[in-house]
Scaffold this motif. Structure first.
Motif, mmCIF file in Angstrom:
data_model
loop_
_atom_site.group_PDB
_atom_site.id
_atom_site.type_symbol
_atom_site.label_atom_id
_atom_site.label_comp_id
_atom_site.label_asym_id
_atom_site.label_seq_id
_atom_site.Cartn_x
_atom_site.Cartn_y
_atom_site.Cartn_z
ATOM 1 N N ASP A 152 46.398 61.428 54.441
ATOM 2 C CA ASP A 152 45.134 61.784 55.082
ATOM 3 C C ASP A 152 44.295 60.550 55.426
ATOM 4 N N TRP A 153 44.345 59.588 54.524
ATOM 5 C CA TRP A 153 43.583 58.362 54.726
ATOM 6 C C TRP A 153 44.514 57.171 54.479
ATOM 7 N N ILE A 154 44.127 56.027 55.030
ATOM 8 C CA ILE A 154 44.909 54.808 54.816
ATOM 9 C C ILE A 154 43.959 53.678 54.406
ATOM 10 N N PHE A 155 44.335 52.920 53.390
ATOM 11 C CA PHE A 155 43.550 51.705 53.094
ATOM 12 C C PHE A 155 44.283 50.514 53.698
ATOM 13 N N CYS A 156 43.532 49.707 54.445
ATOM 14 C CA CYS A 156 44.142 48.711 55.324
ATOM 15 C C CYS A 156 43.575 47.319 55.101
ATOM 16 N N LEU A 157 44.419 46.353 55.375
ATOM 17 C CA LEU A 157 43.917 44.989 55.536
ATOM 18 C C LEU A 157 43.806 44.738 57.035
ATOM 19 N N VAL A 158 42.624 44.316 57.464
ATOM 20 C CA VAL A 158 42.424 44.058 58.895
ATOM 21 C C VAL A 158 41.773 42.690 59.086
ATOM 22 N N ARG A 159 42.012 42.109 60.276
ATOM 23 C CA ARG A 159 41.417 40.795 60.560
ATOM 24 C C ARG A 159 40.041 41.009 61.171
ATOM 25 N N ARG A 171 43.319 43.946 64.386
ATOM 26 C CA ARG A 171 41.941 43.498 64.545
ATOM 27 C C ARG A 171 40.957 44.600 64.225
ATOM 28 N N ALA A 172 39.858 44.247 63.599
ATOM 29 C CA ALA A 172 38.728 45.173 63.490
ATOM 30 C C ALA A 172 37.509 44.430 64.036
ATOM 31 N N GLU A 173 37.081 44.832 65.231
ATOM 32 C CA GLU A 173 35.939 44.151 65.869
ATOM 33 C C GLU A 173 34.640 44.851 65.494
ATOM 34 N N ASP A 174 33.649 44.038 65.214
ATOM 35 C CA ASP A 174 32.325 44.576 64.881
ATOM 36 C C ASP A 174 31.644 45.065 66.162
ATOM 37 N N LYS A 175 31.425 46.369 66.264
ATOM 38 C CA LYS A 175 30.766 46.921 67.452
ATOM 39 C C LYS A 175 29.385 47.452 67.084
ATOM 40 N N PRO A 228 33.680 53.911 60.808
ATOM 41 C CA PRO A 228 32.294 53.663 60.378
ATOM 42 C C PRO A 228 32.185 52.413 59.495
ATOM 43 N N LYS A 229 31.073 51.708 59.594
ATOM 44 C CA LYS A 229 30.844 50.480 58.826
ATOM 45 C C LYS A 229 30.912 50.720 57.313
ATOM 46 N N GLU A 230 30.477 51.928 56.898
ATOM 47 C CA GLU A 230 30.420 52.219 55.455
ATOM 48 C C GLU A 230 31.811 52.241 54.821
ATOM 49 N N ASN A 231 32.873 52.187 55.649
ATOM 50 C CA ASN A 231 34.237 52.236 55.096
ATOM 51 C C ASN A 231 34.778 50.858 54.710
ATOM 52 N N LEU A 232 33.952 49.843 54.895
ATOM 53 C CA LEU A 232 34.348 48.498 54.458
ATOM 54 C C LEU A 232 34.192 48.414 52.938
ATOM 55 N N VAL A 233 35.258 48.000 52.227
ATOM 56 C CA VAL A 233 35.175 47.842 50.770
ATOM 57 C C VAL A 233 34.969 46.362 50.454
ATOM 58 N N GLY A 234 34.007 46.083 49.601
ATOM 59 C CA GLY A 234 33.691 44.695 49.266
ATOM 60 C C GLY A 234 33.019 44.016 50.453
ATOM 61 N N GLU A 235 33.012 42.695 50.413
ATOM 62 C CA GLU A 235 32.312 41.973 51.467
ATOM 63 C C GLU A 235 33.187 41.753 52.689
ATOM 64 N N LEU A 236 32.537 41.595 53.838
ATOM 65 C CA LEU A 236 33.240 41.271 55.070
ATOM 66 C C LEU A 236 33.992 39.939 54.892
ATOM 67 N N SER A 274 39.547 41.636 55.960
ATOM 68 C CA SER A 274 38.694 42.599 55.252
ATOM 69 C C SER A 274 39.506 43.823 54.843
ATOM 70 N N PHE A 275 38.928 44.578 53.895
ATOM 71 C CA PHE A 275 39.602 45.748 53.330
ATOM 72 C C PHE A 275 38.892 46.997 53.842
ATOM 73 N N LEU A 276 39.604 47.791 54.618
ATOM 74 C CA LEU A 276 38.976 48.891 55.342
ATOM 75 C C LEU A 276 39.660 50.213 55.028
ATOM 76 N N LEU A 277 38.846 51.287 54.896
ATOM 77 C CA LEU A 277 39.373 52.634 54.660
ATOM 78 C C LEU A 277 39.295 53.413 55.975
ATOM 79 N N ILE A 278 40.402 54.022 56.371
ATOM 80 C CA ILE A 278 40.427 54.711 57.670
ATOM 81 C C ILE A 278 40.944 56.139 57.505
ATOM 82 N N ASP A 279 40.162 57.081 58.042
ATOM 83 C CA ASP A 279 40.580 58.490 58.063
ATOM 84 C C ASP A 279 41.631 58.645 59.153
#
Lengths: 379, 395
Positions: free
Chosen positions: B171-178, B147-151, B226-234, B190-195
């Motif tokens: 160092d970083w992971i690109f993830c698929l999250v709900r 899960r990735a909850e919008d906070k 951080p929100k800026e790590n979302l790639v493409g649209e939510l 959504s497609f999320l980049l995580i340090d």
């Protein structure tokens, strides 16, 4: 770019498809079969094919040829494979024309090649002497006789043997039975005295014959190429034939596969289209993968005739093995996936199944070509 | 075409002058340079080779120069690859960032994301791993639950990913999250980049039947992203994931040529380990199996070439769709074949009595079982071919 057709070749293929769909659909083969046609093909249709230039497709312009190369020829053969078109195309325009082009003297070429191009002469290659392809296992003897030769022996599985005007006979003028040395190619008129020809009715309803030569007298100029040195030429001719047959088989495989896929999209059982069943989907998808490979192999084999003859033996054996296996599998699956109707004579799938089995034996089965490929690779 | 030939000649001369001799053999696993914060070079030559290629942008030959790439056309990149193959030059940088994330960012990322991440990939500064599968979501990828909850100013990520290759070294992971649990399957992803240095991220290696542990499980425990790590649209991450899977399939279909271990060539192995009789392998079954394998690889190689030629000619090619399936299945066949050719000498697990190649052969055999599972199982590949190439009806 050898693995992509150019505009000219694509146009040739489109023309061939359109023509064959209109003039020689599968139903024409059925008609020839049901009427027990004497000739086994339609001479009117062949003349139209000649007018399209197909009889001379690989011949140089100087002999009245179209000079489209093997890649061009392959596009047409693929389409004739799709409609199971019976014609002298393979025996005359591929095997016969190649043998003369590669082996004959200039005088012989000038006499025979324009006649082939004009559709005035048909040929058949009389090679096999047993039930398996063994190209240098030749017992038929050619002996000197009063400034000419005498031919004695017998041949089988001679494609177009009973309908061709002339036979190109592979005979032994010296050496032991299995020796590639000592083979000679001779041109023999089919109505020559002492030649007996028995048409064989084959599973694919196409033409073949057994031929016996009993003291057939030949002039000295009946010899094509050098006496006792036919093998190097013959091997190239056979490789060209194998590659061309593989192109026909690709068309046959594609057509039976596409018809089967279409059936999976219309046949309803248990209340759903049978194409939704994963048990069938995976078999179909795996065949699609094999078809993709076969497509590349055939294109490369055809263009190796035109561009890189040093690759031809390996490519010919690769192509013939892969296509032998592919048509066997695809036609078996086509029958099975059609279910009950697949085993009826009414459905055309059975005609593809039968043609596939004959094509698989022409110029070498998979065992033959696998062995040859391995030997060429050095193991 | 002349320009291309000129380019090829320049490349050849440059490679000749700049690729150290020691970098012209296949790299062992220890010699491969994967970049990242923990990375070190196996040798001074490896460093030189990497830096020279990096400075020309040739770690990513086809990427735009603005992001540190080489700006080459597809034909030029192909020529570069051909010339590198010609002298046996090893890739200067191995990287999921190059092969997978980068192409996705170029297509779907915003300008800030491209600026921030692409150059770091080209320069080998950041090593990426991929977070797709989950313990409960294997072939059915879209059922993923992380899960990735919008906070408000960040996402709060909870869950775990499995088969994250080399996550412990990344160092970083690109993830698929709900991001929308109420939406149906593909729609709420959504497609999320995580340090991975962020608090709450941890990894554990998984030991495989090959004895290796290149795969990990990665855990996210209240990780703030951080929100800026979302790639493409939510909630539109699925289309990016699909595009990436195409890259992964392509990558895996070409694996044979870049195996980390020293792979025996089956024909050479046959010469060394089998009896011959008059120039032919004496065992008819092994001779047949080797021939079938060689033919299959010959056909696959030609189909790769055809696919390339078709794409260059602007023709839509159906060949690509089947290549992951064919390539990975062929690798398995090869491993089984090598094992059969080596006989009992191919069964050593470790220690004395076996050469390195023999031991590697067994480990590769065990490892090859992964190939038709990772990146979409062969069965999933067949589903895709049935649906997309044959357009068979779906239940």
């Amino acid at each position: 770019m050898a693995l992509v057709l150019n505009e000219e070749q694509r146009f040739l293929q489109d023309t061939a498809r359109e023509f064959l769909n209109k003039r020689a659909p599968v139903s024409e083969l059925r008609k020839l079969r049901d009427e027990r046609d004497e000739l086994g093909y339609s001479p009117e249709l062949w003349q139209e094919m000649v007018e399209l230039g197909w009889s001379s497709i690989i011949l140089p312009e100087q002999y009245g040829g179209l000079e489209f190369g093997f890649l061009g020829l392959g596009t047409v053969l693929e389409e004739t494979g799709r409609t199971l078109c019976a014609s002298p195309l393979f025996a005359t325009a591929v095997l016969g024309a190649s043998a003369l082009l590669l082996g004959a003297s200039e005088a012989q070429k000038e006499r025979l090649l324009p006649a082939i191009a004009a559709g005035e002469t048909t040929l058949a290659l009389a090679l096999e002497e047993s039930n398996h392809h063994k190209p240098h296992h030749i017992e038929t003897r050619l002996t000197a006789n009063e400034g000419g030769y005498l031919l004695n022996g017998s041949k089988c599985f001679v494609l177009d043997g009973h309908s061709a005007d002339h036979l190109l006979v592979i005979a032994r003028s010296s050496g032991e039975i299995n020796d590639p040395e000592g083979l000679t190619m001779v041109l023999v008129a089919r109505d020559a005295a002492g030649l007996k020809c028995q048409r064989t009715i084959m599973a694919d309803s196409r033409n073949a014959a057994n031929v016996v030569f009993d003291n057939v007298a030949l002039e000295a100029d009946a010899v094509i190429g050098e006496l006792g040195a036919a093998w190097p030429v013959l091997e190239q001719v056979l490789d060209r034939g194998r590659v061309a047959m593989a192109a026909e088989m690709l068309g046959l495989a594609r057509e039976s596969f596409e018809r089967t896929i279409a059936y999976l999209k219309e046949r309803v059982q248990f209340g759903v289209l049978i194409g939704t069943f994963q048990g069938l989907q995976h078999r179909a998808a795996d065949m699609q993968a094999e078809l993709e490979l076969a497509h590349s192999v055939v294109l490369q084999a055809l263009s190796s005739v035109d561009d890189s003859p040093e690759q031809l033996p390996l490519m010919a054996s690769l192509a013939k093995t892969r296509l032998n296996d592919l048509v066997k599998r695809v036609t078996n699956e086509a029958v099975q996936m059609h279910g009950g109707i697949g085993v009826t004579d009414e459905l055309e799938i059975g005609l593809f199944l039968k043609r596939a089995r004959v094509a698989m034996q022409i110029l070498g089965d998979s065992g033959f070509h696998q062995d040859r490929y391995a030997s060429l690779c050095g193991f | 075409m002349d320009d291309l030939e000129d380019f090829r000649a320049d490349v050849r001369a440059w490679l000749e002058a700049n690729c150290p001799e020691s970098q012209r053999t296949p790299a062992t696993p220890d010699e491969q340079y994967w970049g990242g914060r923990q990375a070190s070079f196996a040798s001074e030559d490896a460093r030189l080779w990497f830096e020279r290629m990096r400075d020309r942008g040739w770690t990513a030959p086809e990427w735009p120069e603005a992001y540190g790439g080489g700006g080459l056309s597809a034909q030029q990149a192909r020529a570069l690859k051909d010339e590198m193959n010609q002298i046996g030059a090893r890739p200067p940088l191995y990287s999921l960032g190059l092969w997978m994330l980068g192409p996705a960012l170029l297509e779907y990322g915003n300008e800030e994301q491209k600026q921030k991440h692409l150059r770091a990939i080209v320069n080998g500064e950041i090593r990426w791993c991929q977070g797709y599968s989950e313990p409960g979501s294997g072939s059915d990828l879209a059922s993923l639950q992380t899960r990735a909850e919008d906070k408000g100013d960040h996402f709060l990520v909870n869950g775990s990913k499995i088969w994250t290759t080399s996550a412990d070294k990344s160092d970083w992971i690109f993830c698929l999250v709900r991001t929308d649990p109420s939406a149906k399957k593909q729609k709420g992803i959504s497609f999320l980049l995580i340090d991975m240095a962020t608090e709450g991220v941890s990894t554990t290696p998984i030991e495989l039947i090959s004895g290796e542990s290149e795969f990990c499980q990665t855990f996210f425990d209240n990780v703030k992203v951080p929100k800026e790590n979302l790639v493409g649209e939510l909630n539109k991450g699925w289309s990016i994931a699909k595009a990436l899977l195409v890259h992964e399939r392509k990558l895996m279909s070409e694996l044979g040529s870049e195996s980390p271990r020293k792979v025996l060539d089956p024909v050479a192995a046959a010469r060394e380990y089998l009896d011959f009789d008059q120039g032919k392998i004496a065992d008819p079954e092994l001779r047949r199996a080797l021939t079938r394998y060689q033919m299959q690889m010959h056909a696959i190689g030609l189909t790769h070439m055809r696919g390339f030629e078709e794409r260059s000619a602007g023709i839509r090619s159906a060949a690509g769709l089947v290549m992951k399936y064919l390539g990975t299945e062929a690798e398995k066949v090869k491993s089984e074949l090598l094992l059969a050719i080596l006989g009992s000498q191919g069964l050593g697990w470790e220690g004395e009595g076996f050469t390195t190649e023999e031991l590697d052969t067994l480990r590769l055999w065990a490892g090859s079982k992964t190939l038709t599972i990772a990146g979409g199982t062969s069965e999933v590949q067949l589903n895709v071919i049935a649906k997309n190439a044959l357009e068979l009806p779906q239940s």
